[in-house]
Write a protein that holds these residues in place. Structure first.
Motif, short mmCIF file in Angstrom:
data_model
loop_
_atom_site.label_atom_id
_atom_site.label_comp_id
_atom_site.label_asym_id
_atom_site.label_seq_id
_atom_site.Cartn_x
_atom_site.Cartn_y
_atom_site.Cartn_z
N LEU A 1 0.83 -1.20 0.00
CA LEU A 1 0.00 0.00 0.00
C LEU A 1 0.87 1.26 0.00
O LEU A 1 0.39 2.32 -0.42
N ALA A 2 2.13 1.14 0.45
CA ALA A 2 2.99 2.32 0.57
C ALA A 2 3.20 3.05 -0.77
O ALA A 2 3.07 4.28 -0.82
N PRO A 3 3.56 2.36 -1.86
CA PRO A 3 3.74 3.09 -3.13
C PRO A 3 2.45 3.71 -3.66
O PRO A 3 2.48 4.70 -4.39
N ILE A 4 1.31 3.15 -3.26
CA ILE A 4 0.03 3.75 -3.66
C ILE A 4 -0.16 5.07 -2.93
O ILE A 4 -0.63 6.06 -3.52
N LEU A 5 0.24 5.12 -1.66
CA LEU A 5 0.17 6.38 -0.92
C LEU A 5 1.14 7.41 -1.49
O LEU A 5 0.85 8.62 -1.50
N GLU A 6 2.28 6.95 -1.98
CA GLU A 6 3.21 7.88 -2.63
C GLU A 6 2.58 8.48 -3.88
O GLU A 6 2.73 9.66 -4.17
N THR A 7 1.85 7.64 -4.62
CA THR A 7 1.14 8.14 -5.80
C THR A 7 0.04 9.12 -5.39
O THR A 7 -0.19 10.14 -6.05
N GLY B 1 -4.10 12.87 -0.85
CA GLY B 1 -4.77 11.59 -1.04
C GLY B 1 -4.63 10.69 0.17
O GLY B 1 -5.57 9.97 0.53
N THR B 2 -3.45 10.71 0.80
CA THR B 2 -3.24 9.91 2.01
C THR B 2 -4.15 10.39 3.13
O THR B 2 -4.76 9.60 3.85
N PHE B 3 -4.23 11.71 3.27
CA PHE B 3 -5.11 12.29 4.29
C PHE B 3 -6.56 11.89 4.03
O PHE B 3 -7.30 11.55 4.96
N THR B 4 -6.98 11.89 2.78
CA THR B 4 -8.35 11.51 2.43
C THR B 4 -8.61 10.04 2.78
O THR B 4 -9.67 9.70 3.33
N PRO C 1 -10.32 7.56 -7.52
CA PRO C 1 -10.12 6.56 -8.58
C PRO C 1 -8.90 6.84 -9.44
O PRO C 1 -8.22 5.91 -9.89
N GLU C 2 -8.60 8.09 -9.67
CA GLU C 2 -7.47 8.45 -10.53
C GLU C 2 -6.15 8.00 -9.92
O GLU C 2 -5.19 7.70 -10.64
N VAL C 3 -6.06 7.95 -8.59
CA VAL C 3 -4.84 7.52 -7.92
C VAL C 3 -4.53 6.06 -8.28
O VAL C 3 -3.41 5.71 -8.65
N LEU C 4 -5.54 5.20 -8.17
CA LEU C 4 -5.33 3.78 -8.44
C LEU C 4 -5.10 3.53 -9.93
O LEU C 4 -4.33 2.64 -10.31
N LYS C 5 -5.74 4.31 -10.76
CA LYS C 5 -5.52 4.19 -12.20
C LYS C 5 -4.08 4.58 -12.56
O LYS C 5 -3.41 3.89 -13.35
#
Length: 339
Positions: free
Chosen positions: A236-242, A247-250, A259-263
């Motif tokens: 999950l860490a690199p997803i939070l970097e993205t 986004g992490t706060f959200t 959705p755009e983060v995961l895409k």
């Protein structure tokens, strides 16, 4: 995470439309791990939908009309009452397991105030990231992983689902990770020429790896390396970097990611931005699995990514190597995308 055990083998017919301008297709609908699987008549998967993200477009009306998320062009029409009720039950069950936003907001506010007062704004992003990683429950991780998988499949094509090949994958999963290990191995038809671990126990393997080699130890090495990397580095860490700080706060305060983060993250994986491998940790994992590191390391070297430490410190050689799979299972795995 299998949706609900009583629905693990449930299937029904449906009408799937990839987009408003595409012709409707008759399909088979079934449950996967954290996904709704849409397959053609031959059993080949056309798409996987993340179950927590599935949206009902015509509540109270039948046939039911579903979409993979609120912004998607895809639609799926289902008449079978049992399947409709099952999807609705799964969606409600997953919704109940999500963190309650009000409670999360309260906890995060306390955390933010305390963190800022104690260490200042320069320390806060790292603290928020670590706190978020520790707070996200397994059910949410499975949802995130399934959603990333869906975006990967949009880029690479649907995952390969030849029945005998899937049995071979399950056998490989048990052999390397143990009978009680969560998750599954998914084979992507094109992509990044590697394997990567996603949140929720999913390992995505490029089909070129088993197709281009004659030694199952190489494919096993890629799978075990992906598992090891996600074990020592939270996937999950690199997803939070993205996602960045906002986004992490959200995610921390509401339990949701844009959705755009995961895409974007899925695109980075397909483009080859995979996490680095730790050779010391790999040797330990291969030793525990009774798997030689030499075939995997030799294959890496032939593709311009040498890891001499793995060859010099191979923990398992000769008769100590445990069998990986039989010849029939290996052939089925190599041909998983052909059926």
């Amino acid at each position: 995470m299998t949706a609900l055990k009583e629905y693990a083998r449930l299937e029904s017919g449906g009408i799937w439309r990839e987009s408003p301008d595409k012709a409707a297709r008759e399909v088979i609908v079934s449950f996967g791990d954290a996904t709704l699987v849409v397959s053609d008549g031959s059993g080949s998967a056309l798409t996987h939908w993340s179950l927590p993200a599935v949206t009902r477009l015509n509540a109270g009306t039948r046939p039911a009309l579903f979409a993979p998320d609120t912004d998607a062009d895809e639609t799926l029409e289902i008449e079978d009452p049992l399947m409709i009720d099952a999807i609705e039950k799964v969606r409600k069950t997953i919704a109940r397991t999500r963190p309650r936003p009000r409670k999360l907001r309260h906890l995060s506010t306390v955390l933010i105030i305390g963190t800022l007062a104690a260490a200042g704004v320069f320390w806060f992003p790292g603290a928020l990231r670590e706190q978020t990683l520790s707070a996200v429950p397994q059910s949410k991780r499975a949802e995130i992983g399934a959603t990333v998988l869906g975006h990967i499949q949009f880029l690479t094509g649907p995952s390969c689902r030849g029945p005998q090949g899937r049995q071979a994958l399950a056998q490989l999963h048990r052999r390397l990770l143990g009978r009680d290990a969560d998750g599954q191995i998914i084979v992507a038809p094109t992509g990044f020429g590697d394997a990567v671990g996603l949140p929720g126990g999913i390992i995505v393997l490029d089909k070129s790896i088993p197709e281009s080699t004659d030694d199952p130890a190489i494919t096993a090495g890629y799978v075990l390396a992906a598992h090891t990397t996600r074990t020592i580095n939270d996937p999950l860490a690199p997803i939070l970097e993205t996602a960045g700080l906002r986004g992490t706060f959200t995610l921390f305060t509401t339990g949701e990611l844009a959705p755009e983060v995961l895409k974007t993250y899925a695109q980075s994986l397909v483009d080859g931005a995979l996490p680095p491998r730790d050779p010391v940790a790999l040797v330990q994992s291969f030793d525990a699995a009774r798997l030689s590191t030499t075939p995997f390391a030799t294959h890496l070297a032939s593709h311009g990514a040498p890891m001499p430490y793995l060859i010099a410190n191979d923990p398992v050689t000769g008769d100590d190597v445990a069998p990986i799979m039989g010849d029939g299972a290996w052939v089925s795995l190599q041909g998983i995308c052909d059926t």
